[in-house]
Motif scaffolding. Structure first.
Motif, PDB file in Angstrom:
ATOM      1  N   MET A   1       0.849  -1.197   0.000  1.00 32.36           N
ATOM      2  CA  MET A   1       0.000   0.000   0.000  1.00 32.36           C
ATOM      3  C   MET A   1       0.883   1.245   0.000  1.00 32.36           C
ATOM      4  SD  MET A   1      -3.195   1.003   0.054  1.00 32.36           S
ATOM      5  CE  MET A   1      -4.210  -0.270   0.764  1.00 32.36           C
ATOM      6  N   ASN A   2       0.687   2.103  -0.985  1.00 35.11           N
ATOM      7  CA  ASN A   2       1.487   3.323  -1.069  1.00 35.11           C
ATOM      8  C   ASN A   2       1.048   4.327  -0.018  1.00 35.11           C
ATOM      9  OD1 ASN A   2       2.774   2.368  -3.403  1.00 35.11           O
ATOM     10  ND2 ASN A   2       1.093   3.113  -4.695  1.00 35.11           N
ATOM     11  N   ARG A   3       1.988   5.177   0.363  1.00 37.57           N
ATOM     12  CA  ARG A   3       1.628   6.273   1.247  1.00 37.57           C
ATOM     13  C   ARG A   3       0.865   7.339   0.459  1.00 37.57           C
ATOM     14  NH1 ARG A   3       6.307   8.728   4.569  1.00 37.57           N
ATOM     15  NH2 ARG A   3       7.822   7.473   3.502  1.00 37.57           N
ATOM     16  N   LEU A   4       0.398   8.347   1.170  1.00 42.88           N
ATOM     17  CA  LEU A   4      -0.419   9.383   0.538  1.00 42.88           C
ATOM     18  C   LEU A   4       0.308  10.005  -0.648  1.00 42.88           C
ATOM     19  CD1 LEU A   4      -3.201  10.683   1.268  1.00 42.88           C
ATOM     20  CD2 LEU A   4      -1.895  12.584   2.139  1.00 42.88           C
ATOM     21  N   GLN A   5      -0.408  10.170  -1.755  1.00 46.67           N
ATOM     22  CA  GLN A   5       0.182  10.711  -2.965  1.00 46.67           C
ATOM     23  C   GLN A   5      -0.591  11.940  -3.425  1.00 46.67           C
ATOM     24  OE1 GLN A   5       0.761   7.574  -5.901  1.00 46.67           O
ATOM     25  NE2 GLN A   5       0.561   6.071  -4.274  1.00 46.67           N
ATOM     26  N   HIS A   6       0.021  12.700  -4.342  1.00 48.97           N
ATOM     27  CA  HIS A   6      -0.627  13.860  -4.942  1.00 48.97           C
ATOM     28  C   HIS A   6      -1.051  14.870  -3.871  1.00 48.97           C
ATOM     29  CE1 HIS A   6      -0.542  11.743  -8.727  1.00 48.97           C
ATOM     30  NE2 HIS A   6      -1.013  10.689  -8.099  1.00 48.97           N
ATOM     31  N   ASN A   7      -0.116  15.206  -2.997  1.00 49.37           N
ATOM     32  CA  ASN A   7      -0.370  16.110  -1.879  1.00 49.37           C
ATOM     33  C   ASN A   7      -0.777  17.500  -2.376  1.00 49.37           C
ATOM     34  OD1 ASN A   7      -0.162  17.685   0.447  1.00 49.37           O
ATOM     35  ND2 ASN A   7       2.052  17.800   0.318  1.00 49.37           N
ATOM     36  N   LEU A   8      -1.882  18.017  -1.862  1.00 53.98           N
ATOM     37  CA  LEU A   8      -2.356  19.345  -2.232  1.00 53.98           C
ATOM     38  C   LEU A   8      -2.368  20.306  -1.048  1.00 53.98           C
ATOM     39  CD1 LEU A   8      -5.270  18.414  -4.629  1.00 53.98           C
ATOM     40  CD2 LEU A   8      -3.079  19.410  -5.237  1.00 53.98           C
ATOM     41  N   ALA A   9      -1.543  20.035  -0.053  1.00 56.32           N
ATOM     42  CA  ALA A   9      -1.259  20.961   1.054  1.00 56.32           C
ATOM     43  C   ALA A   9      -2.202  20.899   2.238  1.00 56.32           C
ATOM     44  CB  ALA A   9      -1.181  22.415   0.556  1.00 56.32           C
ATOM     45  N   CYS A  10      -3.290  20.134   2.193  1.00 52.24           N
ATOM     46  CA  CYS A  10      -4.084  19.976   3.408  1.00 52.24           C
ATOM     47  C   CYS A  10      -3.300  19.162   4.428  1.00 52.24           C
ATOM     48  CB  CYS A  10      -5.415  19.296   3.099  1.00 52.24           C
ATOM     49  SG  CYS A  10      -6.630  20.410   2.405  1.00 52.24           S
ATOM     50  N   GLY A 251      -8.329  -3.173  -3.771  1.00 58.16           N
ATOM     51  CA  GLY A 251      -8.962  -4.122  -4.666  1.00 58.16           C
ATOM     52  C   GLY A 251      -8.169  -4.330  -5.933  1.00 58.16           C
ATOM     53  N   HIS A 252      -8.885  -4.491  -7.043  1.00 61.14           N
ATOM     54  CA  HIS A 252      -8.253  -4.861  -8.307  1.00 61.14           C
ATOM     55  C   HIS A 252      -7.753  -3.639  -9.075  1.00 61.14           C
ATOM     56  CE1 HIS A 252     -10.936  -8.646  -7.963  1.00 61.14           C
ATOM     57  NE2 HIS A 252      -9.739  -8.895  -7.489  1.00 61.14           N
ATOM     58  N   VAL A 253      -6.739  -2.980  -8.551  1.00 55.48           N
ATOM     59  CA  VAL A 253      -6.064  -1.886  -9.252  1.00 55.48           C
ATOM     60  C   VAL A 253      -4.564  -2.158  -9.230  1.00 55.48           C
ATOM     61  CG1 VAL A 253      -7.803  -0.114  -8.834  1.00 55.48           C
ATOM     62  CG2 VAL A 253      -6.018  -0.492  -7.128  1.00 55.48           C
ATOM     63  N   GLU A 254      -3.858  -1.570 -10.193  1.00 57.39           N
ATOM     64  CA  GLU A 254      -2.416  -1.783 -10.283  1.00 57.39           C
ATOM     65  C   GLU A 254      -1.658  -1.118  -9.137  1.00 57.39           C
ATOM     66  OE1 GLU A 254      -0.709  -3.648 -12.207  1.00 57.39           O
ATOM     67  OE2 GLU A 254      -2.107  -4.190 -13.819  1.00 57.39           O
ATOM     68  N   LYS A 255      -2.129   0.047  -8.694  1.00 60.68           N
ATOM     69  CA  LYS A 255      -1.418   0.788  -7.645  1.00 60.68           C
ATOM     70  C   LYS A 255      -2.381   1.181  -6.517  1.00 60.68           C
ATOM     71  CE  LYS A 255       0.226   4.034 -10.317  1.00 60.68           C
ATOM     72  NZ  LYS A 255       0.985   5.245 -10.751  1.00 60.68           N
ATOM     73  N   PRO A 256      -2.704   0.255  -5.647  1.00 65.19           N
ATOM     74  CA  PRO A 256      -3.572   0.622  -4.515  1.00 65.19           C
ATOM     75  C   PRO A 256      -2.845   1.591  -3.596  1.00 65.19           C
ATOM     76  CG  PRO A 256      -2.637  -1.554  -4.191  1.00 65.19           C
ATOM     77  CD  PRO A 256      -2.249  -1.137  -5.576  1.00 65.19           C
ATOM     78  N   GLY A 257      -3.588   2.409  -2.881  1.00 66.15           N
ATOM     79  CA  GLY A 257      -2.950   3.342  -1.958  1.00 66.15           C
ATOM     80  C   GLY A 257      -3.890   4.442  -1.534  1.00 66.15           C
ATOM     81  N   VAL A 277      -7.298  -0.973 -13.972  1.00 63.09           N
ATOM     82  CA  VAL A 277      -7.722  -2.251 -13.397  1.00 63.09           C
ATOM     83  C   VAL A 277      -6.576  -3.251 -13.484  1.00 63.09           C
ATOM     84  CG1 VAL A 277      -9.409  -4.125 -13.519  1.00 63.09           C
ATOM     85  CG2 VAL A 277     -10.110  -1.774 -14.032  1.00 63.09           C
ATOM     86  N   LEU A 278      -6.419  -4.017 -12.449  1.00 62.15           N
ATOM     87  CA  LEU A 278      -5.325  -4.985 -12.331  1.00 62.15           C
ATOM     88  C   LEU A 278      -5.308  -5.946 -13.524  1.00 62.15           C
ATOM     89  CD1 LEU A 278      -3.075  -5.932 -10.327  1.00 62.15           C
ATOM     90  CD2 LEU A 278      -4.744  -7.540  -9.410  1.00 62.15           C
ATOM     91  N   GLY A 279      -4.119  -6.099 -14.103  1.00 59.36           N
ATOM     92  CA  GLY A 279      -3.947  -7.048 -15.200  1.00 59.36           C
ATOM     93  C   GLY A 279      -4.650  -6.668 -16.480  1.00 59.36           C
ATOM     94  N   GLY A 280      -5.121  -5.416 -16.562  1.00 58.43           N
ATOM     95  CA  GLY A 280      -5.815  -4.974 -17.764  1.00 58.43           C
ATOM     96  C   GLY A 280      -7.196  -5.576 -17.937  1.00 58.43           C
ATOM     97  N   ARG A 281      -7.701  -6.192 -16.861  1.00 59.85           N
ATOM     98  CA  ARG A 281      -9.021  -6.807 -16.962  1.00 59.85           C
ATOM     99  C   ARG A 281     -10.127  -5.749 -16.984  1.00 59.85           C
ATOM    100  NH1 ARG A 281      -6.354 -10.693 -13.514  1.00 59.85           N
ATOM    101  NH2 ARG A 281      -7.206  -9.737 -11.632  1.00 59.85           N
ATOM    102  N   LYS A 282     -11.345  -6.187 -17.172  1.00 62.31           N
ATOM    103  CA  LYS A 282     -12.494  -5.283 -17.283  1.00 62.31           C
ATOM    104  C   LYS A 282     -13.032  -4.928 -15.903  1.00 62.31           C
ATOM    105  CE  LYS A 282     -17.047  -5.048 -19.519  1.00 62.31           C
ATOM    106  NZ  LYS A 282     -18.050  -5.819 -20.312  1.00 62.31           N
ATOM    107  N   VAL A 323     -12.443   3.427  -1.633  1.00 62.74           N
ATOM    108  CA  VAL A 323     -12.884   2.970  -2.948  1.00 62.74           C
ATOM    109  C   VAL A 323     -12.423   1.530  -3.162  1.00 62.74           C
ATOM    110  CG1 VAL A 323     -12.808   3.441  -5.424  1.00 62.74           C
ATOM    111  CG2 VAL A 323     -12.710   5.347  -3.787  1.00 62.74           C
ATOM    112  N   ILE A 324     -13.365   0.599  -3.213  1.00 63.68           N
ATOM    113  CA  ILE A 324     -13.063  -0.824  -3.378  1.00 63.68           C
ATOM    114  C   ILE A 324     -13.403  -1.217  -4.814  1.00 63.68           C
ATOM    115  CG2 ILE A 324     -13.494  -3.148  -2.520  1.00 63.68           C
ATOM    116  CD1 ILE A 324     -14.481  -1.835   0.112  1.00 63.68           C
ATOM    117  N   VAL A 325     -12.372  -1.549  -5.574  1.00 65.76           N
ATOM    118  CA  VAL A 325     -12.511  -1.814  -7.007  1.00 65.76           C
ATOM    119  C   VAL A 325     -12.569  -3.320  -7.255  1.00 65.76           C
ATOM    120  CG1 VAL A 325     -11.449  -1.498  -9.276  1.00 65.76           C
ATOM    121  CG2 VAL A 325     -11.286   0.320  -7.548  1.00 65.76           C
ATOM    122  N   MET A 326     -13.539  -3.744  -8.072  1.00 65.71           N
ATOM    123  CA  MET A 326     -13.710  -5.170  -8.387  1.00 65.71           C
ATOM    124  C   MET A 326     -13.724  -5.385  -9.893  1.00 65.71           C
ATOM    125  SD  MET A 326     -16.565  -6.048  -5.493  1.00 65.71           S
ATOM    126  CE  MET A 326     -17.083  -4.347  -5.303  1.00 65.71           C
TER     127      MET A 326
END
Length: 435
Positions: A1-10, A251-257, A277-282, A323-326
């Motif tokens: 799990m990545n740490r917080l990204q795309h920081n907008l100063a909050c 869930g099913h994403v390439e870069k959860p975080g 989506v993970l693995g290019g799936r639908k 956000v839980i992606v399936m």
């Protein structure tokens, strides 16, 4: 799990070296807003009005306007008043509040101090989930010690006449304590069972005294609002959903975080930032705000923006921003059974519809997945869910009912298929066909 990204100063120190330290926080304008208050340059009412104007809404799930909630506190009434921060992050899929505690604790401390001042509360508690004892709790307590040593908390802070004392309370890991009155009961040393409302905590809260309960992320947004102005924060999101939010994507994403992004970002853009989506799936479906909110099929969520109004119009809600992606390989029957098991286990047992109904939901779904389902089980599932919804003291009953209602609304055919084929999933059939 990545740490917080795309920081907008909050959350202004994420990514910095030793981001949790006072030295780093002050280097990034930390405590600037609090020092302004201590210097007598903002009255409590001015703080409340600024937070109201910012459009900040509670990030704990309910989405209630934060400044309006603060205004309910009878701040001029005599006697003790309390502020309580709800860091009992237990909603499945949600994992951003712990990152604030680990990597930006001073942001939360400053936000709590400002909120306490605005409402006339001189004592504040941070109720932290018991499972966070390994790192988030020690980090927060170390930051609290730094703040006291720096003269930023305590009695008559910097001779301002302002008193604010902050304390840490570690819970025992109960989902029900995420409900504000259940949390207050636990904080008083009782079983964490929700109270009837009214009276509301603003009038009868901790130890029967005026209390306001806010979520971690909500309070951590406050310093940035006062530093940069209400308009700055409001303009980051659409009308009615000001500011940024931390999205916990799993869930099913390439870069959860965890991603701090403007409210109102299109879901398709959020999915792109997560690598797709993970693995290019639908993409099949998404639960947009933690397991308690209603599921949305891909064709609906792909047209949504991630804010309160858009998701509500689509038939779900923003919730906690989890956000839980399936993807297309997901069996909806098995997922719903797993969700139902959680709510059955976490029901406090106080209300009969929830105590008994959650068990019925789980057992019926277990029977279906075991190949013993009957044709009328699907009508029974909806009937039980409908009888739970709106008939309990707190919203856990709704949280158990909404997934059942929405899964069966959008994926009824998968449940019917499993019943007809004695526990075999329609997804298993598709997988075998592809092989």
């Amino acid at each position: 799990m990545n740490r917080l990204q795309h920081n907008l100063a909050c959350f202004n120190t994420f990514g910095a070296d030793e981001s949790w330290s006072l030295k780093t926080y002050e280097k990034h304008d930390g405590y600037k807003a609090w020092r302004k208050i201590l210097a007598g340059k903002m009255s409590p009412q001015e703080v409340i009005e600024e937070v109201k104007a910012s459009g900040l809404r509670g990030r704990g799930g309910a989405g209630f306007p934060t400044g309006l909630k603060w205004s309910f506190m009878p701040r001029n009434a005599p006697g003790q008043k309390y502020l309580v921060c709800n860091s009992d992050e237990s909603e499945p899929g949600t994992c951003h509040d712990r990152e604030v505690l680990r990597y930006n604790p001073h942001c939360l401390i400053e936000g709590m101090a400002i909120a306490a001042y605005a409402m006339g509360a001189t004592v504040a508690y941070n109720y932290i989930r018991g499972e966070f004892i390994d790192e988030p709790v020690p980090r927060f307590e170390a930051a609290l010690e730094e703040a006291y040593k720096a003269g930023l908390l305590g009695k008559n802070i910097q001779k301002s006449g302002i008193d604010v004392d902050l304390h840490t309370f570690v819970g025992a890991g109960a989902y029900i304590c995420g409900e504000e009155t259940g949390l207050l009961e636990s904080l008083e040393g009782k079983q964490g069972k929700p109270r009837f409302k009214p009276p509301f905590p603003a009038n009868f809260g901790l130890y029967g005294l005026p209390t306001t309960v806010n979520n971690t992320q909500s309070l951590a947004c406050v310093p940035a609002i006062l530093r940069n102005g209400a308009k700055w924060f409001a303009d980051l999101g659409p009308e009615g959903s000001g500011g940024t939010a931390q999205f916990s994507v799993s869930g099913h994403v390439e870069k959860p975080g965890n991603f701090e992004l403007p409210m109102g970002i299109p879901f398709k853009d959020l999915l792109h930032l997560c690598g797709g989506v993970l693995g290019g799936r639908k993409l099949k479906a998404v639960i947009p705000g933690g397991s308690s909110v209603k599921i949305l099929p891909a064709e609906i969520i792909m047209e949504c923006t991630m804010d309160y109004d858009s998701l509500q119009k689509a038939g779900s809600s923003f919730g906690t921003g989890a956000v839980i992606v399936m993807d297309e390989t997901t069996c909806m029957v098995r997922i719903l059974r797993r969700i139902a098991r959680f709510y059955m286990a976490e029901s406090c047992g106080q209300c009969t519809p929830c105590r008994e109904g959650t068990g019925w939901l789980y057992r019926m779904l277990t029977r279906i997945t075991a190949g013993q389902g009957q044709e009328d089980d699907l009508d029974k599932l909806v009937d039980v869910a409908n009888k739970i919804e709106g008939h309990t003291i707190c919203a856990l009953g709704d949280a158990a009912a909404w997934p059942v209602q929405s899964f069966l609304k959008h994926y009824h055919h998968e449940f019917a298929y499993m019943i007809r084929h004695q526990g075999r999933s329609i997804v298993d059939k598709a997988t075998e066909a592809a092989a």
